[in-house]
Scaffold this motif. Structure first.
Motif, PDB file in Angstrom:
ATOM      1  N   ARG A 175      12.972  -1.660  10.234  1.00  0.00           N
ATOM      2  CA  ARG A 175      13.132  -0.765   9.089  1.00  0.00           C
ATOM      3  C   ARG A 175      12.593  -1.410   7.826  1.00  0.00           C
ATOM      4  O   ARG A 175      13.077  -2.456   7.422  1.00  0.00           O
ATOM      5  CB  ARG A 175      14.605  -0.417   8.884  1.00  0.00           C
ATOM      6  N   GLN A 176      11.589  -0.751   7.237  1.00  0.00           N
ATOM      7  CA  GLN A 176      11.064  -1.222   5.959  1.00  0.00           C
ATOM      8  C   GLN A 176      11.928  -0.677   4.837  1.00  0.00           C
ATOM      9  O   GLN A 176      12.489   0.411   4.943  1.00  0.00           O
ATOM     10  CB  GLN A 176       9.637  -0.750   5.762  1.00  0.00           C
ATOM     11  N   PHE A 177      12.030  -1.454   3.744  1.00  0.00           N
ATOM     12  CA  PHE A 177      12.769  -0.987   2.577  1.00  0.00           C
ATOM     13  C   PHE A 177      12.136  -1.547   1.315  1.00  0.00           C
ATOM     14  O   PHE A 177      11.315  -2.462   1.369  1.00  0.00           O
ATOM     15  CB  PHE A 177      14.252  -1.370   2.662  1.00  0.00           C
ATOM     16  N   ASN A 196       7.928  -2.654  -0.727  1.00  0.00           N
ATOM     17  CA  ASN A 196       7.058  -3.810  -0.976  1.00  0.00           C
ATOM     18  C   ASN A 196       6.767  -4.620   0.280  1.00  0.00           C
ATOM     19  O   ASN A 196       6.273  -5.731   0.194  1.00  0.00           O
ATOM     20  CB  ASN A 196       7.684  -4.714  -2.041  1.00  0.00           C
ATOM     21  N   GLY A 197       7.106  -4.070   1.453  1.00  0.00           N
ATOM     22  CA  GLY A 197       6.884  -4.790   2.705  1.00  0.00           C
ATOM     23  C   GLY A 197       8.118  -5.473   3.248  1.00  0.00           C
ATOM     24  O   GLY A 197       8.082  -6.043   4.342  1.00  0.00           O
ATOM     25  N   SER A 198       9.222  -5.450   2.497  1.00  0.00           N
ATOM     26  CA  SER A 198      10.480  -6.022   2.991  1.00  0.00           C
ATOM     27  C   SER A 198      10.947  -5.224   4.202  1.00  0.00           C
ATOM     28  O   SER A 198      10.684  -4.027   4.304  1.00  0.00           O
ATOM     29  CB  SER A 198      11.553  -5.958   1.899  1.00  0.00           C
ATOM     30  N   PHE A 199      11.658  -5.894   5.121  1.00  0.00           N
ATOM     31  CA  PHE A 199      12.113  -5.186   6.313  1.00  0.00           C
ATOM     32  C   PHE A 199      13.344  -5.854   6.913  1.00  0.00           C
ATOM     33  O   PHE A 199      13.661  -6.999   6.601  1.00  0.00           O
ATOM     34  CB  PHE A 199      11.000  -5.095   7.356  1.00  0.00           C
ATOM     35  N   THR A 200      14.011  -5.091   7.766  1.00  0.00           N
ATOM     36  CA  THR A 200      15.091  -5.622   8.590  1.00  0.00           C
ATOM     37  C   THR A 200      14.736  -5.368  10.040  1.00  0.00           C
ATOM     38  O   THR A 200      14.007  -4.431  10.366  1.00  0.00           O
ATOM     39  CB  THR A 200      16.458  -4.964   8.294  1.00  0.00           C
ATOM     40  N   ILE A 201      15.263  -6.229  10.912  1.00  0.00           N
ATOM     41  CA  ILE A 201      15.138  -6.004  12.350  1.00  0.00           C
ATOM     42  C   ILE A 201      16.509  -6.191  12.979  1.00  0.00           C
ATOM     43  O   ILE A 201      17.326  -6.972  12.496  1.00  0.00           O
ATOM     44  CB  ILE A 201      14.111  -6.955  13.018  1.00  0.00           C
ATOM     45  N   ASN A 202      16.756  -5.430  14.014  1.00  0.00           N
ATOM     46  CA  ASN A 202      17.956  -5.642  14.817  1.00  0.00           C
ATOM     47  C   ASN A 202      17.689  -5.179  16.242  1.00  0.00           C
ATOM     48  O   ASN A 202      16.819  -4.338  16.481  1.00  0.00           O
ATOM     49  CB  ASN A 202      19.195  -4.957  14.218  1.00  0.00           C
ATOM     50  N   SER A 248      17.040  -9.912   7.905  1.00  0.00           N
ATOM     51  CA  SER A 248      16.283  -9.284   6.822  1.00  0.00           C
ATOM     52  C   SER A 248      15.224 -10.239   6.287  1.00  0.00           C
ATOM     53  O   SER A 248      15.449 -11.440   6.168  1.00  0.00           O
ATOM     54  CB  SER A 248      17.214  -8.846   5.689  1.00  0.00           C
ATOM     55  N   VAL A 249      14.067  -9.653   6.006  1.00  0.00           N
ATOM     56  CA  VAL A 249      12.944 -10.378   5.396  1.00  0.00           C
ATOM     57  C   VAL A 249      12.656  -9.642   4.089  1.00  0.00           C
ATOM     58  O   VAL A 249      12.121  -8.542   4.103  1.00  0.00           O
ATOM     59  CB  VAL A 249      11.720 -10.397   6.330  1.00  0.00           C
ATOM     60  N   SER A 250      13.065 -10.242   2.981  1.00  0.00           N
ATOM     61  CA  SER A 250      12.929  -9.607   1.663  1.00  0.00           C
ATOM     62  C   SER A 250      11.819 -10.289   0.874  1.00  0.00           C
ATOM     63  O   SER A 250      11.916 -11.478   0.546  1.00  0.00           O
ATOM     64  CB  SER A 250      14.240  -9.718   0.880  1.00  0.00           C
ATOM     65  N   ILE A 251      10.771  -9.534   0.591  1.00  0.00           N
ATOM     66  CA  ILE A 251       9.629 -10.076  -0.130  1.00  0.00           C
ATOM     67  C   ILE A 251      10.054 -10.402  -1.567  1.00  0.00           C
ATOM     68  O   ILE A 251      10.623  -9.562  -2.259  1.00  0.00           O
ATOM     69  CB  ILE A 251       8.462  -9.067  -0.163  1.00  0.00           C
ATOM     70  N   VAL A 252       9.790 -11.634  -1.997  1.00  0.00           N
ATOM     71  CA  VAL A 252      10.109 -12.040  -3.364  1.00  0.00           C
ATOM     72  C   VAL A 252       8.850 -12.182  -4.219  1.00  0.00           C
ATOM     73  O   VAL A 252       8.916 -12.072  -5.436  1.00  0.00           O
ATOM     74  CB  VAL A 252      10.962 -13.328  -3.410  1.00  0.00           C
ATOM     75  N   SER A 253       7.727 -12.426  -3.585  1.00  0.00           N
ATOM     76  CA  SER A 253       6.422 -12.453  -4.244  1.00  0.00           C
ATOM     77  C   SER A 253       5.380 -12.351  -3.137  1.00  0.00           C
ATOM     78  O   SER A 253       5.709 -12.526  -1.959  1.00  0.00           O
ATOM     79  CB  SER A 253       6.255 -13.730  -5.081  1.00  0.00           C
ATOM     80  N   PRO A 254       4.124 -12.067  -3.462  1.00  0.00           N
ATOM     81  CA  PRO A 254       3.116 -11.917  -2.411  1.00  0.00           C
ATOM     82  C   PRO A 254       3.075 -13.131  -1.479  1.00  0.00           C
ATOM     83  O   PRO A 254       2.918 -14.270  -1.924  1.00  0.00           O
ATOM     84  CB  PRO A 254       1.809 -11.757  -3.187  1.00  0.00           C
TER      85      PRO A 254
END
Length: 123
Positions: free
Chosen positions: A52-54, A57-63, A77-83
């Motif tokens: 699931r993207q949220f 900006n390309g951030s996503f979760t997986i389960n 969760s993978v949360s984009i903080v900068s490019p």
């Protein structure tokens, strides 16, 4: 004075309501993906997952699907903080949200985010 105070309270409540509605309606994109998670060089998950993207900006979760886990975590969760840079966290079924660390996008495989201790890929 009372009329203007009432107007201000109603306007504030309306704006707050709009803000809450906007916050709860963030765009989310869900799909089935193939996820690969490696911890300390060992593959701990290589299977279909809910991706699931949220935040747009390309951030996503997986389960994992069903009652399965990804290395004892219910959600990663993978949360984009900068490019090219992301903050990675894992949520346990006990509700513990542990910080895995900062990951860099892989230069060899754009589907992967890597750190010295872990690698998360979503295809």
């Amino acid at each position: 004075m009372i009329a203007s105070r009432q107007w201000l309270q109603r306007a504030s409540a309306g704006l707050l309501g709009l803000g809450l509605a906007a916050a709860t309606n963030l765009p989310v994109s869900a799909a089935t993906a193939r996820c690969v998670v490696r911890l300390s060089g060992r593959t701990v998950f290589d299977n279909a997952c809910d991706f699931r993207q949220f935040s747009g900006n390309g951030s996503f979760t997986i389960n994992a699907f069903g009652n399965n886990t990804i290395a004892s975590y219910s959600v990663i969760s993978v949360s984009i903080v900068s490019p090219g840079v992301a903050e990675v966290r894992g949520l346990t079924f006990d509700g513990i949200n542990s910080r895995w660390g900062v990951a860099q996008r892989s230069s060899r495989d754009n589907a992967c985010w890597i750190d010295d201790d872990f690698q998360i890929c979503a295809y």
